[in-house]
Design a protein around this motif. Structure first.
Motif, PDB file in Angstrom:
ATOM      1  N   LEU A  30      27.271  48.020 125.302  1.00  0.00           N
ATOM      2  CA  LEU A  30      27.464  49.303 125.088  1.00  0.00           C
ATOM      3  C   LEU A  30      25.699  50.339 124.145  1.00  0.00           C
ATOM      4  CD1 LEU A  30      31.019  50.918 125.616  1.00  0.00           C
ATOM      5  CD2 LEU A  30      28.673  51.603 127.588  1.00  0.00           C
ATOM      6  N   THR A  31      26.020  49.433 122.965  1.00  0.00           N
ATOM      7  CA  THR A  31      25.710  50.076 121.775  1.00  0.00           C
ATOM      8  C   THR A  31      23.775  48.969 122.702  1.00  0.00           C
ATOM      9  OG1 THR A  31      27.094  49.504 119.981  1.00  0.00           O
ATOM     10  CG2 THR A  31      24.630  49.355 119.610  1.00  0.00           C
ATOM     11  N   VAL A  32      24.421  48.232 122.821  1.00  0.00           N
ATOM     12  CA  VAL A  32      22.431  47.554 123.169  1.00  0.00           C
ATOM     13  C   VAL A  32      22.255  48.568 124.620  1.00  0.00           C
ATOM     14  CG1 VAL A  32      21.321  46.200 124.461  1.00  0.00           C
ATOM     15  CG2 VAL A  32      22.871  45.350 123.193  1.00  0.00           C
ATOM     16  N   LEU A  33      23.144  48.757 125.557  1.00  0.00           N
ATOM     17  CA  LEU A  33      22.841  49.992 126.696  1.00  0.00           C
ATOM     18  C   LEU A  33      21.649  51.522 125.882  1.00  0.00           C
ATOM     19  CD1 LEU A  33      22.738  50.267 129.426  1.00  0.00           C
ATOM     20  CD2 LEU A  33      24.651  51.398 129.126  1.00  0.00           C
ATOM     21  N   TRP A  34      22.666  51.857 124.952  1.00  0.00           N
ATOM     22  CA  TRP A  34      22.583  53.117 124.860  1.00  0.00           C
ATOM     23  C   TRP A  34      21.344  53.386 123.568  1.00  0.00           C
ATOM     24  CZ3 TRP A  34      22.702  56.865 127.838  1.00  0.00           C
ATOM     25  CH2 TRP A  34      23.765  56.730 129.126  1.00  0.00           C
ATOM     26  N   THR A  35      21.686  52.661 122.731  1.00  0.00           N
ATOM     27  CA  THR A  35      20.463  52.746 121.700  1.00  0.00           C
ATOM     28  C   THR A  35      18.621  52.698 121.970  1.00  0.00           C
ATOM     29  OG1 THR A  35      21.846  51.568 120.113  1.00  0.00           O
ATOM     30  CG2 THR A  35      19.894  51.904 119.290  1.00  0.00           C
ATOM     31  N   PRO A  36      18.580  53.159 122.558  1.00  0.00           N
ATOM     32  CA  PRO A  36      17.035  53.094 123.025  1.00  0.00           C
ATOM     33  C   PRO A  36      16.747  54.669 123.536  1.00  0.00           C
ATOM     34  CG  PRO A  36      17.859  51.032 124.105  1.00  0.00           C
ATOM     35  CD  PRO A  36      19.159  51.472 123.052  1.00  0.00           C
ATOM     36  N   PHE A  37      18.108  55.037 123.611  1.00  0.00           N
ATOM     37  CA  PHE A  37      18.064  56.657 124.010  1.00  0.00           C
ATOM     38  C   PHE A  37      17.263  57.636 122.677  1.00  0.00           C
ATOM     39  CE2 PHE A  37      19.968  60.996 125.129  1.00  0.00           C
ATOM     40  CZ  PHE A  37      18.778  60.651 126.881  1.00  0.00           C
ATOM     41  N   LEU A  38      17.780  57.257 121.803  1.00  0.00           N
ATOM     42  CA  LEU A  38      17.578  57.512 120.592  1.00  0.00           C
ATOM     43  C   LEU A  38      15.886  57.615 120.253  1.00  0.00           C
ATOM     44  CD1 LEU A  38      19.802  55.836 117.968  1.00  0.00           C
ATOM     45  CD2 LEU A  38      20.317  58.119 118.786  1.00  0.00           C
ATOM     46  N   ALA A  39      14.869  56.996 121.303  1.00  0.00           N
ATOM     47  CA  ALA A  39      13.643  57.495 121.050  1.00  0.00           C
ATOM     48  C   ALA A  39      13.352  58.396 122.369  1.00  0.00           C
ATOM     49  CB  ALA A  39      13.140  55.666 121.254  1.00  0.00           C
ATOM     50  N   TRP A  40      14.333  59.447 122.702  1.00  0.00           N
ATOM     51  CA  TRP A  40      14.308  59.978 123.687  1.00  0.00           C
ATOM     52  C   TRP A  40      12.893  61.510 122.915  1.00  0.00           C
ATOM     53  CZ3 TRP A  40      14.805  61.234 129.066  1.00  0.00           C
ATOM     54  CH2 TRP A  40      14.782  61.765 129.661  1.00  0.00           C
ATOM     55  N   LEU A  51      12.542  72.646 128.483  1.00  0.00           N
ATOM     56  CA  LEU A  51      13.564  73.034 128.483  1.00  0.00           C
ATOM     57  C   LEU A  51      14.679  72.141 129.017  1.00  0.00           C
ATOM     58  CD1 LEU A  51      15.962  75.032 127.946  1.00  0.00           C
ATOM     59  CD2 LEU A  51      15.511  76.027 130.162  1.00  0.00           C
ATOM     60  N   GLY A  52      13.862  71.438 130.336  1.00  0.00           N
ATOM     61  CA  GLY A  52      15.098  70.323 130.869  1.00  0.00           C
ATOM     62  C   GLY A  52      14.815  69.282 129.967  1.00  0.00           C
ATOM     63  N   HIS A  53      14.179  68.588 129.235  1.00  0.00           N
ATOM     64  CA  HIS A  53      13.786  67.656 128.118  1.00  0.00           C
ATOM     65  C   HIS A  53      14.510  67.937 127.569  1.00  0.00           C
ATOM     66  CE1 HIS A  53      11.595  65.667 125.195  1.00  0.00           C
ATOM     67  NE2 HIS A  53      11.259  64.225 126.058  1.00  0.00           N
ATOM     68  N   LEU A  54      14.539  69.207 126.852  1.00  0.00           N
ATOM     69  CA  LEU A  54      15.708  69.590 125.935  1.00  0.00           C
ATOM     70  C   LEU A  54      16.935  69.063 126.074  1.00  0.00           C
ATOM     71  CD1 LEU A  54      15.395  70.399 122.179  1.00  0.00           C
ATOM     72  CD2 LEU A  54      16.185  72.985 123.787  1.00  0.00           C
ATOM     73  N   LEU A  55      16.957  69.749 127.066  1.00  0.00           N
ATOM     74  CA  LEU A  55      18.777  69.277 128.031  1.00  0.00           C
ATOM     75  C   LEU A  55      19.682  68.061 128.244  1.00  0.00           C
ATOM     76  CD1 LEU A  55      21.100  71.634 128.516  1.00  0.00           C
ATOM     77  CD2 LEU A  55      20.114  71.346 130.566  1.00  0.00           C
ATOM     78  N   VAL A  56      18.129  67.846 128.448  1.00  0.00           N
ATOM     79  CA  VAL A  56      19.187  65.711 128.712  1.00  0.00           C
ATOM     80  C   VAL A  56      19.233  65.787 127.495  1.00  0.00           C
ATOM     81  CG1 VAL A  56      17.788  63.624 129.866  1.00  0.00           C
ATOM     82  CG2 VAL A  56      18.070  66.023 131.428  1.00  0.00           C
ATOM     83  N   GLY A  57      18.796  65.873 126.837  1.00  0.00           N
ATOM     84  CA  GLY A  57      18.279  65.107 125.072  1.00  0.00           C
ATOM     85  C   GLY A  57      19.226  65.105 124.565  1.00  0.00           C
ATOM     86  N   PHE A  58      19.544  66.943 124.446  1.00  0.00           N
ATOM     87  CA  PHE A  58      21.219  67.003 124.112  1.00  0.00           C
ATOM     88  C   PHE A  58      22.916  66.385 125.103  1.00  0.00           C
ATOM     89  CE2 PHE A  58      18.739  69.756 121.283  1.00  0.00           C
ATOM     90  CZ  PHE A  58      19.701  69.334 120.175  1.00  0.00           C
ATOM     91  N   LEU A  59      22.712  66.506 126.491  1.00  0.00           N
ATOM     92  CA  LEU A  59      23.803  66.377 126.863  1.00  0.00           C
ATOM     93  C   LEU A  59      23.994  64.858 127.271  1.00  0.00           C
ATOM     94  CD1 LEU A  59      23.202  68.303 130.174  1.00  0.00           C
ATOM     95  CD2 LEU A  59      24.133  68.632 128.168  1.00  0.00           C
ATOM     96  N   TYR A  60      22.630  64.062 126.410  1.00  0.00           N
ATOM     97  CA  TYR A  60      23.336  62.010 126.747  1.00  0.00           C
ATOM     98  C   TYR A  60      23.450  61.694 125.656  1.00  0.00           C
ATOM     99  CZ  TYR A  60      22.332  61.856 131.523  1.00  0.00           C
ATOM    100  OH  TYR A  60      23.373  61.892 133.010  1.00  0.00           O
ATOM    101  N   LEU A  61      22.877  62.197 124.320  1.00  0.00           N
ATOM    102  CA  LEU A  61      22.540  62.128 123.300  1.00  0.00           C
ATOM    103  C   LEU A  61      24.377  61.717 122.326  1.00  0.00           C
ATOM    104  CD1 LEU A  61      20.783  61.459 120.285  1.00  0.00           C
ATOM    105  CD2 LEU A  61      21.433  63.815 119.743  1.00  0.00           C
ATOM    106  N   PRO A  62      25.730  62.064 122.663  1.00  0.00           N
ATOM    107  CA  PRO A  62      26.838  61.579 122.570  1.00  0.00           C
ATOM    108  C   PRO A  62      26.837  60.464 123.040  1.00  0.00           C
ATOM    109  CG  PRO A  62      26.981  63.984 122.885  1.00  0.00           C
ATOM    110  CD  PRO A  62      25.483  63.852 123.007  1.00  0.00           C
ATOM    111  N   ALA A  63      26.302  59.900 124.339  1.00  0.00           N
ATOM    112  CA  ALA A  63      26.661  58.485 124.616  1.00  0.00           C
ATOM    113  C   ALA A  63      26.297  57.135 123.391  1.00  0.00           C
ATOM    114  CB  ALA A  63      26.306  58.482 125.602  1.00  0.00           C
ATOM    115  N   VAL A  64      25.048  57.862 122.751  1.00  0.00           N
ATOM    116  CA  VAL A  64      24.795  56.911 122.015  1.00  0.00           C
ATOM    117  C   VAL A  64      25.946  56.384 120.626  1.00  0.00           C
ATOM    118  CG1 VAL A  64      23.160  56.497 119.868  1.00  0.00           C
ATOM    119  CG2 VAL A  64      22.287  57.773 121.814  1.00  0.00           C
TER     120      VAL A  64
END
Length: 86
Positions: A30-40, A51-64
Motif C-alpha cells: 500500500l505504501t508503494v502504491l499510494w506514495t506517488p500520489f503525494l506528487a498529485w 476545482l476538480g484537480h483540488l477536490l480529487v487531490g484532497f479526497l485521495y490524499l488520506p489514502a497515502v
C-alpha cells in the motif's frame, strides 16, 4: 482463534508470525502504491478543471496514510503477541 464459520481456519489458532508477515507485506504494498500520489499537485492534469484537480487531490490524499497506518497497527499487534506465541 478465528470463529468456527471461517473456512479452513475456523476454531484453530492462527500463528501470529503469519499474521505479521501478511500485514507487513500489505503495508509495504500500500505504501508503494499510494506514495506517488503525494506528487498529485506537482503533476499537470490538462483535462481537469482547477476545482476538480483540488477536490480529487484532497479526497485521495488520506489514502497515502493507509500503508504507514497499517504498518503501525502491525507493529502493535506484533508487540502484543510475540510473548504469547502460537
Amino acid at each position: 482463534m478465528p470463529p468456527r464459520w471461517i473456512p479452513l481456519l475456523g476454531g484453530r489458532p492462527v500463528d501470529p508470525r503469519r499474521v505479521v508477515l501478511a500485514a507487513s507485506l500489505g503495508a509495504a504494498g500500500l505504501t508503494v502504491l499510494w506514495t506517488p500520489f503525494l506528487a498529485w499537485w506537482a503533476l499537470p492534469h490538462p483535462n481537469m478543471t482547477p476545482l476538480g484537480h483540488l477536490l480529487v487531490g484532497f479526497l485521495y490524499l488520506p489514502a497515502v496514510a493507509w500503508g504507514p497506518l497499517l504498518a503501525a497497527v502491525t507493529v502493535s499487534y506484533h508487540r502484543r503477541h510475540r510473548a504469547t506465541g502460537a
